[in-house]
Structures are given as C-alpha cells and as structure tokens.
Design a protein around this motif. Structure first.
Motif, PDB file in Angstrom:
ATOM      1  N   PHE A  67       6.394   6.070  -0.339  1.00 14.56           N
ATOM      2  CA  PHE A  67       5.459   6.382  -1.419  1.00 14.56           C
ATOM      3  C   PHE A  67       6.163   6.586  -2.759  1.00 14.56           C
ATOM      4  O   PHE A  67       5.709   6.113  -3.797  1.00 14.56           O
ATOM      5  CB  PHE A  67       4.665   7.640  -1.037  1.00 14.56           C
ATOM      6  CG  PHE A  67       3.374   7.798  -1.810  1.00 14.56           C
ATOM      7  CD1 PHE A  67       2.742   6.709  -2.385  1.00 14.56           C
ATOM      8  CD2 PHE A  67       2.791   9.046  -1.931  1.00 14.56           C
ATOM      9  CE1 PHE A  67       1.548   6.854  -3.077  1.00 14.56           C
ATOM     10  CE2 PHE A  67       1.598   9.205  -2.622  1.00 14.56           C
ATOM     11  CZ  PHE A  67       0.981   8.105  -3.184  1.00 14.56           C
ATOM     12  N   VAL A  68       7.288   7.310  -2.741  1.00 14.29           N
ATOM     13  CA  VAL A  68       7.978   7.618  -4.000  1.00 14.29           C
ATOM     14  C   VAL A  68       8.576   6.370  -4.652  1.00 14.29           C
ATOM     15  O   VAL A  68       8.895   6.373  -5.846  1.00 14.29           O
ATOM     16  CB  VAL A  68       9.083   8.680  -3.787  1.00 14.29           C
ATOM     17  CG1 VAL A  68       8.489   9.975  -3.278  1.00 14.29           C
ATOM     18  CG2 VAL A  68      10.165   8.178  -2.820  1.00 14.29           C
ATOM     19  N   ALA A  69       8.749   5.309  -3.870  1.00 21.14           N
ATOM     20  CA  ALA A  69       9.264   4.053  -4.419  1.00 21.14           C
ATOM     21  C   ALA A  69       8.137   3.067  -4.719  1.00 21.14           C
ATOM     22  O   ALA A  69       8.242   2.257  -5.642  1.00 21.14           O
ATOM     23  CB  ALA A  69      10.249   3.419  -3.433  1.00 21.14           C
ATOM     24  N   LEU A  70       7.060   3.141  -3.947  1.00 21.05           N
ATOM     25  CA  LEU A  70       5.960   2.196  -4.097  1.00 21.05           C
ATOM     26  C   LEU A  70       5.225   2.380  -5.415  1.00 21.05           C
ATOM     27  O   LEU A  70       4.852   1.398  -6.070  1.00 21.05           O
ATOM     28  CB  LEU A  70       4.984   2.354  -2.925  1.00 21.05           C
ATOM     29  CG  LEU A  70       3.841   1.347  -2.846  1.00 21.05           C
ATOM     30  CD1 LEU A  70       4.378  -0.070  -2.696  1.00 21.05           C
ATOM     31  CD2 LEU A  70       2.914   1.694  -1.676  1.00 21.05           C
ATOM     32  N   VAL A  71       5.015   3.623  -5.829  1.00 22.20           N
ATOM     33  CA  VAL A  71       4.270   3.887  -7.062  1.00 22.20           C
ATOM     34  C   VAL A  71       4.970   3.289  -8.290  1.00 22.20           C
ATOM     35  O   VAL A  71       4.335   2.565  -9.069  1.00 22.20           O
ATOM     36  CB  VAL A  71       4.021   5.400  -7.241  1.00 22.20           C
ATOM     37  CG1 VAL A  71       3.500   5.712  -8.644  1.00 22.20           C
ATOM     38  CG2 VAL A  71       3.017   5.880  -6.201  1.00 22.20           C
ATOM     39  N   VAL A 143      13.386  10.340 -18.233  1.00 17.39           N
ATOM     40  CA  VAL A 143      14.405   9.364 -18.650  1.00 17.39           C
ATOM     41  C   VAL A 143      14.298   8.108 -17.802  1.00 17.39           C
ATOM     42  O   VAL A 143      14.321   6.973 -18.310  1.00 17.39           O
ATOM     43  CB  VAL A 143      15.819   9.971 -18.527  1.00 17.39           C
ATOM     44  CG1 VAL A 143      16.877   8.924 -18.875  1.00 17.39           C
ATOM     45  CG2 VAL A 143      15.953  11.189 -19.417  1.00 17.39           C
ATOM     46  N   LEU A 144      14.169   8.296 -16.501  1.00 21.79           N
ATOM     47  CA  LEU A 144      14.060   7.167 -15.583  1.00 21.79           C
ATOM     48  C   LEU A 144      12.806   6.346 -15.863  1.00 21.79           C
ATOM     49  O   LEU A 144      12.845   5.108 -15.864  1.00 21.79           O
ATOM     50  CB  LEU A 144      14.054   7.682 -14.143  1.00 21.79           C
ATOM     51  CG  LEU A 144      13.964   6.637 -13.033  1.00 21.79           C
ATOM     52  CD1 LEU A 144      15.136   5.665 -13.117  1.00 21.79           C
ATOM     53  CD2 LEU A 144      13.935   7.325 -11.669  1.00 21.79           C
ATOM     54  N   MET A 145      11.713   7.030 -16.114  1.00 19.13           N
ATOM     55  CA  MET A 145      10.454   6.343 -16.400  1.00 19.13           C
ATOM     56  C   MET A 145      10.545   5.556 -17.709  1.00 19.13           C
ATOM     57  O   MET A 145       9.981   4.461 -17.822  1.00 19.13           O
ATOM     58  CB  MET A 145       9.309   7.355 -16.441  1.00 19.13           C
ATOM     59  CG  MET A 145       9.035   7.995 -15.089  1.00 19.13           C
ATOM     60  SD  MET A 145       7.943   9.443 -15.174  1.00 19.13           S
ATOM     61  CE  MET A 145       6.357   8.656 -15.444  1.00 19.13           C
ATOM     62  N   PRO A 185      15.022  -2.422  -2.632  1.00 26.36           N
ATOM     63  CA  PRO A 185      14.868  -1.446  -1.543  1.00 26.36           C
ATOM     64  C   PRO A 185      13.659  -0.529  -1.711  1.00 26.36           C
ATOM     65  O   PRO A 185      13.787   0.688  -1.855  1.00 26.36           O
ATOM     66  CB  PRO A 185      16.182  -0.662  -1.585  1.00 26.36           C
ATOM     67  CG  PRO A 185      16.669  -0.803  -2.980  1.00 26.36           C
ATOM     68  CD  PRO A 185      16.232  -2.168  -3.435  1.00 26.36           C
ATOM     69  N   VAL A 186      12.472  -1.143  -1.702  1.00 29.68           N
ATOM     70  CA  VAL A 186      11.229  -0.383  -1.760  1.00 29.68           C
ATOM     71  C   VAL A 186      10.803   0.005  -0.352  1.00 29.68           C
ATOM     72  O   VAL A 186      10.470   1.162  -0.083  1.00 29.68           O
ATOM     73  CB  VAL A 186      10.105  -1.212  -2.436  1.00 29.68           C
ATOM     74  CG1 VAL A 186       8.786  -0.447  -2.395  1.00 29.68           C
ATOM     75  CG2 VAL A 186      10.473  -1.565  -3.863  1.00 29.68           C
ATOM     76  N   ILE A 211      14.587   1.969  -8.386  1.00 27.11           N
ATOM     77  CA  ILE A 211      13.894   2.443  -7.185  1.00 27.11           C
ATOM     78  C   ILE A 211      14.752   3.457  -6.430  1.00 27.11           C
ATOM     79  O   ILE A 211      14.256   4.485  -5.949  1.00 27.11           O
ATOM     80  CB  ILE A 211      13.530   1.257  -6.275  1.00 27.11           C
ATOM     81  CG1 ILE A 211      12.501   0.355  -6.962  1.00 27.11           C
ATOM     82  CG2 ILE A 211      12.998   1.754  -4.936  1.00 27.11           C
ATOM     83  CD1 ILE A 211      11.210   1.047  -7.353  1.00 27.11           C
ATOM     84  N   ILE A 212      16.047   3.185  -6.319  1.00 27.37           N
ATOM     85  CA  ILE A 212      16.951   4.114  -5.638  1.00 27.37           C
ATOM     86  C   ILE A 212      16.980   5.454  -6.374  1.00 27.37           C
ATOM     87  O   ILE A 212      17.005   6.527  -5.749  1.00 27.37           O
ATOM     88  CB  ILE A 212      18.367   3.516  -5.536  1.00 27.37           C
ATOM     89  CG1 ILE A 212      18.370   2.347  -4.557  1.00 27.37           C
ATOM     90  CG2 ILE A 212      19.383   4.572  -5.103  1.00 27.37           C
ATOM     91  CD1 ILE A 212      19.668   1.556  -4.523  1.00 27.37           C
TER      92      ILE A 212
END
Length: 258
Positions: A67-71, A143-145, A185-186, A211-212
């Motif tokens: 979930f945390v990678a899919l969004v 920052v990542l976003m 790597p999703v 994603i990582i």
C-alpha cells in the motif's frame, strides 16, 4: 523569467482547473469523492490476494508493504496517462481564449498530486490500524513528494505536447506504464529481483529509489538513503528542463494540429 511571470499571472486559472478536475472526476457517481480512497484500496485488495494468497510473496504484513508504494506509484502513472491526453481534451478552451498552454498539464499533475495527498489519509490510518505506526522519518515525506512531483511533471509536459502530434502515444504509454511498474519494486522488495538486474533497476529506473524511499519511511520506519535519491533528483531536474523546452517548442503548432 517571463514565462514564470506569465504563469504566476494565471495562477487563479490554474487553481480553477485543479478544482474543476477534482470536482468532476467522479461527477455523477453515487460514491463521488470516496472513489479517491476506494480506487487504491481495491487495487491493494487485488494485489494482496495475488501475492499473499495465490503467489505467496512471503512478506509479513504484505498489504501495508504494498500500500505504501502503490499510492505514490498511482500518482505517477495516472499523471502520465491523464497528462498525455490533457491538451487534446482542452481543445475547446485552447481555441477560444489565450492562456499559457502549459497550465493544462500542470493542472493535471497538481490534481493527481492532491489526490495522492488525500489517499495518504487512508495510508496513515492503515498504518495505525495494522500496528506499523507513525514515526519521525515521516518528516522527510514532503521532500520526497516534491521530488516525485517534479519528476512526474517534467515527463507529463513532454508526453502532453508530443501526443498532439503523435496520438498513438497515449495508447503506447498505457503499456509502458504497466511494464514500468513491474520493473519498479512496487509489488516486491528489491532484493527479490535477481542480483544481475538489481543494479539496473536501481540505477536506470529513477522511480525505484522513490518507491524504496516511501517504503523505508512508511513501512520500515527509517530515514531513506539520501544517496540513492540523488539520481532521481537529477532526473527530476533534467525532466523539468527538457519538459519545459519541449513543450515550449511544440506548443506553437497546437492550434494547427488540433
């Protein structure tokens, strides 16, 4: 600088386009804006069943791992797909009034970005419910976003302009984004990939480090390896520069092509 000033002058129009997209996205549906949360949840359910029950990935709490990678991935892929047809979809508006054409793909990315922000409400709730919890590393999320936003925006500027001249692009892009997801790597941890291609996945695919990093912050509750993000930051800068230049060059022929 003149282009930035013009964009600033039309900021209210940009805001109006973003609001319109958010309001009309699920207009007429019974559940309306709730689809913002239902869509990622349904995909989460499908992939969780596939990899936890059928194919058995063997990862504890695989639902949250995914979930945390899919969004964030859905934000990226949806921005590209919707952005590709954005100029074509705004043909009537383009023919009627003058405004910086670049506002159209920017509004698409901004509305999808807000959609991701809203979806993170469900992510945070799920983290608490499943016992993963919240952590200080989440302070790095903005920052990542931002890195992902500008990378997606640069590519969206390119595909939105090119699609006006080569209209098969949006169909090709649908296939490419699917392939791109599987080489990112999703659905799986990077160490599950064969060692021979792990370096390729990390070094050639800018979305891998993004994603990582999301997974490190939200699932593993640690700060991401900033060094792995440097390539993505560079790619985001390059994609923005190339995107603005390509869009600026190709927009001159939009009226004739449309």
């Amino acid at each position: 600088m003149q282009s930035l000033k013009e964009l600033w002058d039309y900021r209210e129009m940009l805001g109006s386009l973003v609001k319109k997209d958010l309001k009309t996205r699920y207009k007429g549906s019974v559940l309306g804006f709730l689809w913002t949360f239902i869509n990622p949840l349904l995909q989460l359910l499908v992939y969780s069943l596939l990899f936890s029950v059928i194919m058995r990935a063997g990862i504890e709490n695989y639902g949250m791992f995914l979930f945390v990678a899919l969004v964030p991935w859905l934000f990226f892929s949806t921005s590209l797909m919707a952005g590709a047809s954005s100029i074509m979809g705004a043909q009537g508006l383009i023919e009627k009034i003058y405004f910086p054409r670049i506002i159209i793909p920017i509004s698409v990315v901004c509305s999808n970005f807000l959609n991701m922000v809203f979806s993170f409400i469900i992510v945070f709730a799920a983290l608490l419910i499943t016992g993963v919890g919240l952590n200080p590393a989440m302070g790095f999320l903005p920052v990542l976003m931002a890195i992902e936003f500008f990378f997606a925006l640069g590519l969206t500027l390119i595909v939105s302009a090119v699609n006006v001249y080569f209209r098969d692009l949006e169909y090709i892009l649908g296939i490419l984004t699917q392939v791109w997801m599987y080489v990112t790597p999703v659905l799986y941890p990077i160490d599950m990939a064969p060692e021979a291609i792990q370096g390729i996945i990390l070094n050639v695919n800018p979305m891998s480090s993004v994603i990582i990093a999301y997974r490190d912050i939200l699932f593993y509750q640690k700060f991401p390896d900033v060094s792995t993000l440097l390539m993505t930051v560079l790619c985001a800068i390059i994609s923005m520069i190339v995107g603005v230049l390509v869009f600026g060059k190709l927009q001159k022929g939009f009226a004739e092509e449309l």
